[in-house]
Design a protein around this motif. Structure first.
Motif, PDB file in Angstrom:
ATOM      1  N   GLU A 104       0.824  -1.201   0.000  1.00 26.54           N
ATOM      2  CA  GLU A 104       0.000   0.000   0.000  1.00 26.54           C
ATOM      3  C   GLU A 104       0.867   1.263   0.000  1.00 26.54           C
ATOM      4  O   GLU A 104       0.501   2.274  -0.614  1.00 26.54           O
ATOM      5  N   ALA A 105       1.999   1.208   0.670  1.00 30.13           N
ATOM      6  CA  ALA A 105       2.912   2.360   0.652  1.00 30.13           C
ATOM      7  C   ALA A 105       3.429   2.601  -0.768  1.00 30.13           C
ATOM      8  O   ALA A 105       3.500   3.748  -1.230  1.00 30.13           O
ATOM      9  N   SER A 106       3.805   1.517  -1.462  1.00 31.79           N
ATOM     10  CA  SER A 106       4.247   1.651  -2.849  1.00 31.79           C
ATOM     11  C   SER A 106       3.138   2.237  -3.718  1.00 31.79           C
ATOM     12  O   SER A 106       3.380   3.118  -4.552  1.00 31.79           O
ATOM     13  N   ALA A 107       1.917   1.755  -3.521  1.00 29.42           N
ATOM     14  CA  ALA A 107       0.785   2.259  -4.298  1.00 29.42           C
ATOM     15  C   ALA A 107       0.560   3.745  -4.030  1.00 29.42           C
ATOM     16  O   ALA A 107       0.248   4.517  -4.944  1.00 29.42           O
ATOM     17  N   ALA A 108       0.748   4.167  -2.765  1.00 23.13           N
ATOM     18  CA  ALA A 108       0.566   5.581  -2.426  1.00 23.13           C
ATOM     19  C   ALA A 108       1.594   6.453  -3.117  1.00 23.13           C
ATOM     20  O   ALA A 108       1.285   7.565  -3.576  1.00 23.13           O
ATOM     21  N   VAL A 109       2.828   5.972  -3.213  1.00 13.23           N
ATOM     22  CA  VAL A 109       3.868   6.730  -3.928  1.00 13.23           C
ATOM     23  C   VAL A 109       3.536   6.789  -5.414  1.00 13.23           C
ATOM     24  O   VAL A 109       3.604   7.852  -6.046  1.00 13.23           O
ATOM     25  N   LEU A 110       3.167   5.662  -5.995  1.00 14.69           N
ATOM     26  CA  LEU A 110       2.857   5.626  -7.431  1.00 14.69           C
ATOM     27  C   LEU A 110       1.656   6.509  -7.763  1.00 14.69           C
ATOM     28  O   LEU A 110       1.607   7.120  -8.834  1.00 14.69           O
ATOM     29  N   ASP A 111       0.691   6.592  -6.841  1.00 21.41           N
ATOM     30  CA  ASP A 111      -0.483   7.431  -7.077  1.00 21.41           C
ATOM     31  C   ASP A 111      -0.115   8.911  -7.203  1.00 21.41           C
ATOM     32  O   ASP A 111      -0.864   9.694  -7.802  1.00 21.41           O
ATOM     33  N   GLN A 112       1.023   9.291  -6.614  1.00 20.79           N
ATOM     34  CA  GLN A 112       1.438  10.692  -6.646  1.00 20.79           C
ATOM     35  C   GLN A 112       2.519  10.967  -7.698  1.00 20.79           C
ATOM     36  O   GLN A 112       3.091  12.053  -7.741  1.00 20.79           O
ATOM     37  N   LEU A 113       2.761   9.989  -8.547  1.00 22.67           N
ATOM     38  CA  LEU A 113       3.866  10.108  -9.500  1.00 22.67           C
ATOM     39  C   LEU A 113       3.717  11.319 -10.409  1.00 22.67           C
ATOM     40  O   LEU A 113       4.685  12.053 -10.656  1.00 22.67           O
ATOM     41  N   ASP A 114       2.519  11.563 -10.905  1.00 23.24           N
ATOM     42  CA  ASP A 114       2.327  12.702 -11.803  1.00 23.24           C
ATOM     43  C   ASP A 114       2.651  14.020 -11.121  1.00 23.24           C
ATOM     44  O   ASP A 114       3.115  14.965 -11.770  1.00 23.24           O
ATOM     45  N   ARG A 115       2.423  14.093  -9.819  1.00 24.58           N
ATOM     46  CA  ARG A 115       2.645  15.334  -9.086  1.00 24.58           C
ATOM     47  C   ARG A 115       4.115  15.547  -8.752  1.00 24.58           C
ATOM     48  O   ARG A 115       4.603  16.680  -8.781  1.00 24.58           O
ATOM     49  N   VAL A 116       4.843  14.462  -8.421  1.00 27.62           N
ATOM     50  CA  VAL A 116       6.203  14.639  -7.888  1.00 27.62           C
ATOM     51  C   VAL A 116       7.310  14.309  -8.889  1.00 27.62           C
ATOM     52  O   VAL A 116       8.445  14.719  -8.698  1.00 27.62           O
ATOM     53  N   ALA A 117       6.988  13.575  -9.936  1.00 28.92           N
ATOM     54  CA  ALA A 117       8.040  13.153 -10.874  1.00 28.92           C
ATOM     55  C   ALA A 117       8.301  14.236 -11.907  1.00 28.92           C
ATOM     56  O   ALA A 117       7.392  14.959 -12.331  1.00 28.92           O
ATOM     57  N   GLY A 118       9.567  14.358 -12.290  1.00 29.59           N
ATOM     58  CA  GLY A 118       9.943  15.243 -13.375  1.00 29.59           C
ATOM     59  C   GLY A 118      10.265  14.427 -14.619  1.00 29.59           C
ATOM     60  O   GLY A 118       9.837  13.276 -14.751  1.00 29.59           O
ATOM     61  N   PRO A 119      11.055  14.997 -15.520  1.00 27.31           N
ATOM     62  CA  PRO A 119      11.410  14.276 -16.741  1.00 27.31           C
ATOM     63  C   PRO A 119      12.443  13.182 -16.516  1.00 27.31           C
ATOM     64  O   PRO A 119      12.682  12.355 -17.401  1.00 27.31           O
ATOM     65  N   GLU A 120      13.068  13.179 -15.324  1.00 26.84           N
ATOM     66  CA  GLU A 120      14.101  12.189 -15.041  1.00 26.84           C
ATOM     67  C   GLU A 120      13.455  10.834 -14.721  1.00 26.84           C
ATOM     68  O   GLU A 120      12.251  10.714 -14.523  1.00 26.84           O
ATOM     69  N   LEU A 121      14.292   9.806 -14.642  1.00 28.49           N
ATOM     70  CA  LEU A 121      13.822   8.496 -14.213  1.00 28.49           C
ATOM     71  C   LEU A 121      13.339   8.557 -12.773  1.00 28.49           C
ATOM     72  O   LEU A 121      13.914   9.262 -11.934  1.00 28.49           O
ATOM     73  N   SER A 122      12.278   7.807 -12.482  1.00 28.79           N
ATOM     74  CA  SER A 122      11.744   7.704 -11.125  1.00 28.79           C
ATOM     75  C   SER A 122      11.867   6.257 -10.656  1.00 28.79           C
ATOM     76  O   SER A 122      11.330   5.339 -11.297  1.00 28.79           O
ATOM     77  N   PHE A 123      12.574   6.049  -9.540  1.00 30.81           N
ATOM     78  CA  PHE A 123      12.761   4.730  -8.952  1.00 30.81           C
ATOM     79  C   PHE A 123      11.780   4.581  -7.789  1.00 30.81           C
ATOM     80  O   PHE A 123      11.770   5.410  -6.871  1.00 30.81           O
ATOM     81  N   VAL A 124      10.958   3.513  -7.820  1.00 34.39           N
ATOM     82  CA  VAL A 124       9.945   3.299  -6.778  1.00 34.39           C
ATOM     83  C   VAL A 124       9.988   1.836  -6.330  1.00 34.39           C
ATOM     84  O   VAL A 124       9.967   0.922  -7.166  1.00 34.39           O
ATOM     85  N   ASN A 125      10.026   1.628  -5.018  1.00 35.99           N
ATOM     86  CA  ASN A 125      10.014   0.260  -4.481  1.00 35.99           C
ATOM     87  C   ASN A 125       8.683  -0.416  -4.759  1.00 35.99           C
ATOM     88  O   ASN A 125       7.617   0.199  -4.610  1.00 35.99           O
TER      89      ASN A 125
END
Length: 203
Positions: free
Chosen positions: A54-75
């Motif tokens: 669920e923590a991973s899902a919470a991070v992924l749910d916010q990807l559009d808000r926090v990610a830039g053009p660089e690679l995003s690494f998520v557990n």
């Protein structure tokens, strides 16, 4: 793994970003890290697997808000490999870090192949050359090694990690001395407080 209480569903967690650099000092990407609603580390690696998921899902749910053009690494946990949990459409820019507790059963290995074929990049987190990690290694684009594990297991771990062509990332690079040592040890990428602490996004 030590049991831990569930994250509160009533409050929106936050996301921290820690930079990952190449040896020339160019930014390669960011690891996105779960934080409590107060913006502090939550010790997710000590949670039971459903809560980690669920923590991973919470991070992924916010990807559009926090990610830039660089690679995003998520557990991610096993559920993202075998249960068809929804992943955001960031193929090519999203690196899925498989946590070290995921077993390399047939379903998990098939999930790795499926996600890689869809354009997601794969990283193995906290690599110590466990049997499961060695089985997953052929599908890894990145292998991340905690500097503390390297001191315990030796520098041969770096060559083993790159044996299928993955880029090798040093994690927890905490001071200038470790920066120099990781460069000598043959790492491709560096991550740690000596190169930039994790900073939490605004709510």
């Amino acid at each position: 793994m030590t049991a831990h209480a569930s994250p509160s569903p009533a409050l929106q967690p936050r996301v921290a970003r820690q930079p990952i650099w190449d040896l020339a000092g160019a930014l390669h990407g960011y690891e996105l890290l779960y934080r409590t609603p107060d913006g502090v580390p939550a010790g997710v690696d000590r949670w039971q697997e459903p809560y980690q998921e669920e923590a991973s899902a919470a991070v992924l749910d916010q990807l559009d808000r926090v990610a830039g053009p660089e690679l995003s690494f998520v557990n991610i946990t096993r559920g993202f490999l075998v249960q068809g949990r929804t992943l955001p459409p960031h193929a090519g820019r999203l690196v899925l870090e498989v946590v070290e507790t995921v077993p390399a059963d047939d379903a998990a290995l098939a999930g790795l192949q499926r996600l890689r074929a869809q354009g997601y990049r794969i990283a193995l987190d906290d690599f110590t050359a466990s049997a499961a990690q060695l089985a997953m290694l052929p599908w890894a684009d990145y292998v991340k090694i905690d500097c503390r594990d390297l001191l315990r297991h030796g520098t041969a771990l770096v060559e083993l990690a790159r044996s299928h062509g993955a880029l090798v990332v040093a994690e927890r690079v905490s001071d200038a001395r470790l920066v120099a040592r990781c460069t000598r040890w043959g790492f491709d990428l560096l991550q740690g407080d000596a190169l930039g602490a994790a900073t939490t996004s605004a709510s």
